[in-house]
Design a protein around this motif. Structure first.
Motif, PDB file in Angstrom:
ATOM      1  N   LEU A  38       0.828  -1.207   0.000  1.00 19.21           N
ATOM      2  CA  LEU A  38       0.000   0.000   0.000  1.00 19.21           C
ATOM      3  C   LEU A  38       0.867   1.263   0.000  1.00 19.21           C
ATOM      4  CD1 LEU A  38      -2.845  -1.003   2.502  1.00 19.21           C
ATOM      5  CD2 LEU A  38      -2.874  -1.088  -0.016  1.00 19.21           C
ATOM      6  N   VAL A  39       1.932   1.248   0.805  1.00 19.51           N
ATOM      7  CA  VAL A  39       2.860   2.393   0.819  1.00 19.51           C
ATOM      8  C   VAL A  39       3.493   2.563  -0.558  1.00 19.51           C
ATOM      9  CG1 VAL A  39       5.053   3.259   1.751  1.00 19.51           C
ATOM     10  CG2 VAL A  39       3.326   2.293   3.296  1.00 19.51           C
ATOM     11  N   MET A  40       3.906   1.459  -1.165  1.00 21.29           N
ATOM     12  CA  MET A  40       4.523   1.536  -2.495  1.00 21.29           C
ATOM     13  C   MET A  40       3.539   2.059  -3.532  1.00 21.29           C
ATOM     14  SD  MET A  40       7.669   0.833  -2.005  1.00 21.29           S
ATOM     15  CE  MET A  40       8.284   0.654  -3.690  1.00 21.29           C
ATOM     16  N   LEU A  41       2.275   1.679  -3.427  1.00 25.32           N
ATOM     17  CA  LEU A  41       1.268   2.201  -4.348  1.00 25.32           C
ATOM     18  C   LEU A  41       1.186   3.721  -4.267  1.00 25.32           C
ATOM     19  CD1 LEU A  41      -1.673  -0.358  -3.886  1.00 25.32           C
ATOM     20  CD2 LEU A  41      -0.215  -0.102  -5.904  1.00 25.32           C
ATOM     21  N   VAL A  42       1.211   4.236  -3.039  1.00 26.41           N
ATOM     22  CA  VAL A  42       1.178   5.696  -2.857  1.00 26.41           C
ATOM     23  C   VAL A  42       2.415   6.320  -3.493  1.00 26.41           C
ATOM     24  CG1 VAL A  42       1.250   7.577  -1.171  1.00 26.41           C
ATOM     25  CG2 VAL A  42      -0.243   5.597  -0.773  1.00 26.41           C
ATOM     26  N   LEU A  43       3.576   5.727  -3.237  1.00 23.84           N
ATOM     27  CA  LEU A  43       4.826   6.289  -3.759  1.00 23.84           C
ATOM     28  C   LEU A  43       4.931   6.165  -5.280  1.00 23.84           C
ATOM     29  CD1 LEU A  43       7.213   5.088  -0.945  1.00 23.84           C
ATOM     30  CD2 LEU A  43       6.615   7.458  -1.493  1.00 23.84           C
TER      31      LEU A  43
ATOM     32  N   VAL B   6       6.083  11.858   4.936  1.00 20.45           N
ATOM     33  CA  VAL B   6       5.473  10.742   5.653  1.00 20.45           C
ATOM     34  C   VAL B   6       4.020  11.062   5.984  1.00 20.45           C
ATOM     35  CG1 VAL B   6       5.514   9.409   7.798  1.00 20.45           C
ATOM     36  CG2 VAL B   6       7.644   9.859   6.582  1.00 20.45           C
ATOM     37  N   LYS B   7       3.758  12.294   6.395  1.00 19.77           N
ATOM     38  CA  LYS B   7       2.382  12.657   6.771  1.00 19.77           C
ATOM     39  C   LYS B   7       1.438  12.547   5.581  1.00 19.77           C
ATOM     40  CE  LYS B   7       2.371  17.639   6.099  1.00 19.77           C
ATOM     41  NZ  LYS B   7       2.025  18.924   6.676  1.00 19.77           N
ATOM     42  N   ASP B   8       1.931  12.785   4.370  1.00 20.68           N
ATOM     43  CA  ASP B   8       1.086  12.662   3.182  1.00 20.68           C
ATOM     44  C   ASP B   8       0.784  11.195   2.862  1.00 20.68           C
ATOM     45  OD1 ASP B   8       0.985  15.441   2.859  1.00 20.68           O
ATOM     46  OD2 ASP B   8       2.853  15.435   1.701  1.00 20.68           O
ATOM     47  N   ILE B   9       1.756  10.334   3.099  1.00 20.40           N
ATOM     48  CA  ILE B   9       1.512   8.890   2.943  1.00 20.40           C
ATOM     49  C   ILE B   9       0.476   8.461   3.976  1.00 20.40           C
ATOM     50  CG2 ILE B   9       2.521   6.578   3.077  1.00 20.40           C
ATOM     51  CD1 ILE B   9       5.205   7.872   2.193  1.00 20.40           C
ATOM     52  N   GLY B  10       0.655   8.918   5.210  1.00 21.50           N
ATOM     53  CA  GLY B  10      -0.292   8.589   6.275  1.00 21.50           C
ATOM     54  C   GLY B  10      -1.704   9.050   5.951  1.00 21.50           C
ATOM     55  N   ASN B  11      -1.834  10.247   5.412  1.00 18.23           N
ATOM     56  CA  ASN B  11      -3.157  10.749   5.041  1.00 18.23           C
ATOM     57  C   ASN B  11      -3.783   9.900   3.945  1.00 18.23           C
ATOM     58  OD1 ASN B  11      -3.021  12.852   6.880  1.00 18.23           O
ATOM     59  ND2 ASN B  11      -2.262  14.324   5.386  1.00 18.23           N
ATOM     60  N   ALA B  12      -2.997   9.501   2.971  1.00 19.04           N
ATOM     61  CA  ALA B  12      -3.512   8.691   1.865  1.00 19.04           C
ATOM     62  C   ALA B  12      -3.979   7.320   2.347  1.00 19.04           C
ATOM     63  CB  ALA B  12      -2.448   8.533   0.782  1.00 19.04           C
ATOM     64  N   LEU B  13      -3.278   6.756   3.348  1.00 23.70           N
ATOM     65  CA  LEU B  13      -3.569   5.392   3.809  1.00 23.70           C
ATOM     66  C   LEU B  13      -4.356   5.345   5.128  1.00 23.70           C
ATOM     67  CD1 LEU B  13      -0.135   3.703   3.019  1.00 23.70           C
ATOM     68  CD2 LEU B  13      -2.242   3.633   1.668  1.00 23.70           C
ATOM     69  N   PHE B  14      -4.676   6.517   5.683  1.00 21.28           N
ATOM     70  CA  PHE B  14      -5.380   6.598   6.960  1.00 21.28           C
ATOM     71  C   PHE B  14      -4.568   5.933   8.070  1.00 21.28           C
ATOM     72  CE2 PHE B  14      -8.502   6.736   3.571  1.00 21.28           C
ATOM     73  CZ  PHE B  14      -9.228   7.864   3.892  1.00 21.28           C
TER      74      PHE B  14
ATOM     75  N   ARG C 192      10.847  13.125   4.441  1.00 19.43           N
ATOM     76  CA  ARG C 192      10.461  12.966   3.039  1.00 19.43           C
ATOM     77  C   ARG C 192      10.873  11.573   2.575  1.00 19.43           C
ATOM     78  NH1 ARG C 192       8.577  16.127  -0.723  1.00 19.43           N
ATOM     79  NH2 ARG C 192       8.578  17.934   0.626  1.00 19.43           N
ATOM     80  N   ILE C 193      10.007  10.929   1.806  1.00 20.97           N
ATOM     81  CA  ILE C 193      10.252   9.578   1.301  1.00 20.97           C
ATOM     82  C   ILE C 193      10.378   9.635  -0.218  1.00 20.97           C
ATOM     83  CG2 ILE C 193       9.414   7.206   1.192  1.00 20.97           C
ATOM     84  CD1 ILE C 193       9.985   8.212   4.056  1.00 20.97           C
ATOM     85  N   THR C 194      11.456   9.037  -0.707  1.00 19.41           N
ATOM     86  CA  THR C 194      11.723   9.006  -2.150  1.00 19.41           C
ATOM     87  C   THR C 194      12.006   7.572  -2.568  1.00 19.41           C
ATOM     88  OG1 THR C 194      12.751  11.184  -1.921  1.00 19.41           O
ATOM     89  CG2 THR C 194      13.147  10.014  -3.981  1.00 19.41           C
ATOM     90  N   LEU C 195      11.480   7.192  -3.712  1.00 14.38           N
ATOM     91  CA  LEU C 195      11.752   5.861  -4.255  1.00 14.38           C
ATOM     92  C   LEU C 195      13.189   5.771  -4.760  1.00 14.38           C
ATOM     93  CD1 LEU C 195       8.475   5.332  -6.301  1.00 14.38           C
ATOM     94  CD2 LEU C 195       9.220   3.935  -4.370  1.00 14.38           C
TER      95      LEU C 195
END
Length: 151
Positions: free
Chosen positions: A48-53, A61-69, A101-104
């Motif tokens: 799920l995290v990878m899908l967001v990225l 990180v907070k934007d990933i958290g918001n996307a995934l609740f 910040r998270i980067t692939l």
């Protein structure tokens, strides 16, 4: 468990619970994903995290958290494992040191190609049409949004 042939009107009967139908369907979906994700070296939450990225690389990180609740306490261990697998890089945001910040990585980007076959395999396993699954997703998203706004 023995099924009763007459209509069960007991409000607390397990088979009458919407929440149980949703919960058990979620377990079945996750179980169906497992061998596909094992082949990629991912758990379902990591996927799920990878899908967001894959959709929005280089985000907080907070934007990933918001996307995934999910909260950062849940996300941080997931992101650390993804970083250990060399799929992402975690770094402090240049504009706000409090944010991460998270980067692939190149490997993380390449994994997207291997994951492309997962949605069609899940659809095939479900024996449902694309239209049915889209309608179900729409209904579940609306339900989630209503329940989120009510709490």
């Amino acid at each position: 468990m023995k099924k009763n042939s007459t209509k069960n009107t007991d409000l607390l009967a397990l088979d009458n619970q919407f929440c149980f139908a949703l919960y058990s369907a979620s377990l079945a979906v996750t179980k169906t994903y497992k061998p596909l994700l094992d082949a990629l070296g991912l758990t379902y939450p990591q996927y799920l995290v990878m899908l967001v990225l894959w959709e929005h690389d280089d985000i907080l990180v907070k934007d990933i958290g918001n996307a995934l609740f999910l909260d950062s306490g849940t996300l941080t261990p997931l992101l650390k494992r993804l970083e250990s697998a060399q799929l992402v890089v975690r770094q402090r945001d240049k504009n706000d040191e409090r944010q991460v910040r998270i980067t692939l990585t190149t490997e993380g980007l390449q994994l997207k190609k291997a994951a492309q076959n997962i949605p069609p395999q899940i659809m095939c396993a479900s024996k449902q049409s694309a239209d049915t699954l889209i309608e179900l997703r729409t209904l579940l998203s609306a339900l989630r949004d209503e329940l989120q706004s009510a709490s």
